[in-house]
Scaffold this motif. Structure first.
Motif, mmCIF file in Angstrom:
data_model
loop_
_atom_site.group_PDB
_atom_site.id
_atom_site.type_symbol
_atom_site.label_atom_id
_atom_site.label_comp_id
_atom_site.label_asym_id
_atom_site.label_seq_id
_atom_site.Cartn_x
_atom_site.Cartn_y
_atom_site.Cartn_z
ATOM 1 N N LEU A 1 43.473 37.443 50.293
ATOM 2 C CA LEU A 1 43.327 37.484 48.833
ATOM 3 C C LEU A 1 42.029 38.181 48.441
ATOM 4 C CD1 LEU A 1 44.602 33.914 47.902
ATOM 5 C CD2 LEU A 1 45.793 36.089 47.526
ATOM 6 N N GLY A 2 40.965 37.945 49.200
ATOM 7 C CA GLY A 2 39.689 38.609 48.930
ATOM 8 C C GLY A 2 39.787 40.121 49.083
ATOM 9 N N MET A 3 40.485 40.579 50.111
ATOM 10 C CA MET A 3 40.643 42.031 50.312
ATOM 11 C C MET A 3 41.464 42.647 49.177
ATOM 12 S SD MET A 3 38.837 42.915 52.826
ATOM 13 C CE MET A 3 39.385 44.600 52.954
ATOM 14 N N ILE A 4 42.511 41.958 48.774
ATOM 15 C CA ILE A 4 43.330 42.452 47.661
ATOM 16 C C ILE A 4 42.482 42.509 46.393
ATOM 17 C CG2 ILE A 4 45.298 41.928 46.155
ATOM 18 C CD1 ILE A 4 46.604 40.656 48.730
ATOM 19 N N LEU A 5 41.717 41.456 46.139
ATOM 20 C CA LEU A 5 40.863 41.431 44.953
ATOM 21 C C LEU A 5 39.830 42.544 44.997
ATOM 22 C CD1 LEU A 5 40.015 40.166 42.300
ATOM 23 C CD2 LEU A 5 38.566 38.606 43.605
ATOM 24 N N ARG A 6 39.208 42.757 46.146
ATOM 25 C CA ARG A 6 38.204 43.822 46.276
ATOM 26 C C ARG A 6 38.841 45.184 45.973
ATOM 27 N NH1 ARG A 6 33.728 44.021 45.140
ATOM 28 N NH2 ARG A 6 33.221 42.258 46.426
ATOM 29 N N GLY A 7 40.002 45.432 46.551
ATOM 30 C CA GLY A 7 40.698 46.690 46.283
ATOM 31 C C GLY A 7 41.041 46.845 44.817
ATOM 32 N N HIS A 8 41.496 45.758 44.201
ATOM 33 C CA HIS A 8 41.848 45.799 42.782
ATOM 34 C C HIS A 8 40.620 46.042 41.923
ATOM 35 C CE1 HIS A 8 42.913 44.257 38.787
ATOM 36 N NE2 HIS A 8 44.106 44.771 39.065
ATOM 37 N N GLN A 9 39.535 45.336 42.202
ATOM 38 C CA GLN A 9 38.310 45.500 41.416
ATOM 39 C C GLN A 9 37.816 46.940 41.444
ATOM 40 O OE1 GLN A 9 35.918 42.490 43.389
ATOM 41 N NE2 GLN A 9 35.826 41.284 41.510
ATOM 42 N N THR A 10 37.839 47.545 42.610
ATOM 43 C CA THR A 10 37.357 48.924 42.756
ATOM 44 C C THR A 10 38.204 49.885 41.933
ATOM 45 O OG1 THR A 10 36.523 48.441 44.967
ATOM 46 C CG2 THR A 10 36.905 50.766 44.429
ATOM 47 N N LEU A 11 39.525 49.806 42.092
ATOM 48 C CA LEU A 11 40.418 50.714 41.368
ATOM 49 C C LEU A 11 40.397 50.448 39.866
ATOM 50 C CD1 LEU A 11 43.391 50.673 43.898
ATOM 51 C CD2 LEU A 11 41.810 52.571 43.466
ATOM 52 N N PHE A 12 40.340 49.171 39.489
ATOM 53 C CA PHE A 12 40.327 48.789 38.072
ATOM 54 C C PHE A 12 39.060 49.325 37.405
ATOM 55 C CE2 PHE A 12 41.140 44.750 35.246
ATOM 56 C CZ PHE A 12 41.374 45.555 34.153
ATOM 57 N N VAL B 1 45.161 52.044 34.211
ATOM 58 C CA VAL B 1 45.179 50.764 34.933
ATOM 59 C C VAL B 1 46.510 50.583 35.645
ATOM 60 C CG1 VAL B 1 45.151 48.241 34.644
ATOM 61 C CG2 VAL B 1 43.421 49.655 33.498
ATOM 62 N N ALA B 2 47.601 50.937 34.986
ATOM 63 C CA ALA B 2 48.926 50.844 35.630
ATOM 64 C C ALA B 2 48.978 51.739 36.866
ATOM 65 C CB ALA B 2 50.025 51.220 34.642
ATOM 66 N N ALA B 3 48.419 52.942 36.767
ATOM 67 C CA ALA B 3 48.402 53.852 37.917
ATOM 68 C C ALA B 3 47.535 53.273 39.040
ATOM 69 C CB ALA B 3 47.884 55.231 37.493
#
Length: 171
Positions: free
Chosen positions: A27-38, A124-126
């Motif tokens: 979950l942390g890795m997913i969140l980190r990836g999301h935060q960066t792209l977001f 954000v969708a992309a």
């Protein structure tokens, strides 16, 4: 033979396919990836991700007043005031008297704010699609449904929980 597909998980055994504690790492890795792209997708937004979340909440949820906006986002009211000031200065929102209490202020998006939000929602969708690029469309839909279900279950059990605060406490 009875199906075990909907059987409850055993509370004394690890999650299938996980060593105890692995779920947090994933979950942390997913969140980190999301935060960066977001953050990249909304880089031009005043207050970055929080500014985007505020503008999105104002447009899509129409909170009754600043206090409701603060409660929805889990932002301290004093901090929220400064962030709203930044969005007002940028011409994205304005404070108007709340219809139910003229002493309170409702935050409404300006036309410029709605236009910017529309542009940023596409980005954000992309970014979210990029994050999920390793999944096919069925898997993406399943993940979205499961994450939504789980987060809403947790929210109902802990209605005052602030996800941003939870992440801050991980360190």
């Amino acid at each position: 033979m009875a199906s075990t597909h909907n059987a409850p998980l055993s509370l004394d055994k690890p999650l299938p396919g996980f060593i105890p504690g692995d779920l947090a790492w994933h979950l942390g890795m997913i969140l980190r990836g999301h935060q960066t792209l977001f953050a990249e997708a909304v880089a031009e937004m005043p207050c970055s991700v929080r500014g985007y979340q505020m503008l999105s909440t104002v447009v899509h949820h129409e909170p009754a007043n600043q206090q409701a906006l603060s409660a929805h986002l889990g932002i301290d009211r004093t901090v929220l005031t400064y962030r709203i000031d930044d969005l007002v200065t940028a011409g994205l929102v304005e404070r108007v008297p709340a219809p139910t209490d003229r002493r309170a202020r409702k935050i409404v998006a300006t036309e410029q704010g709605v236009d910017l939000l529309n542009q940023l929602e596409i980005r954000v969708a992309a970014a979210e699609q990029q994050l999920l690029a390793g999944l096919d469309s069925t898997e993406s839909a399943q993940l979205a449904a499961l994450v939504s279900k789980l987060s809403m279950d947790i929210h109902r059990a802990q209605p005052g929980a602030n996800p941003c605060e939870a992440m801050d406490q991980l360190d």
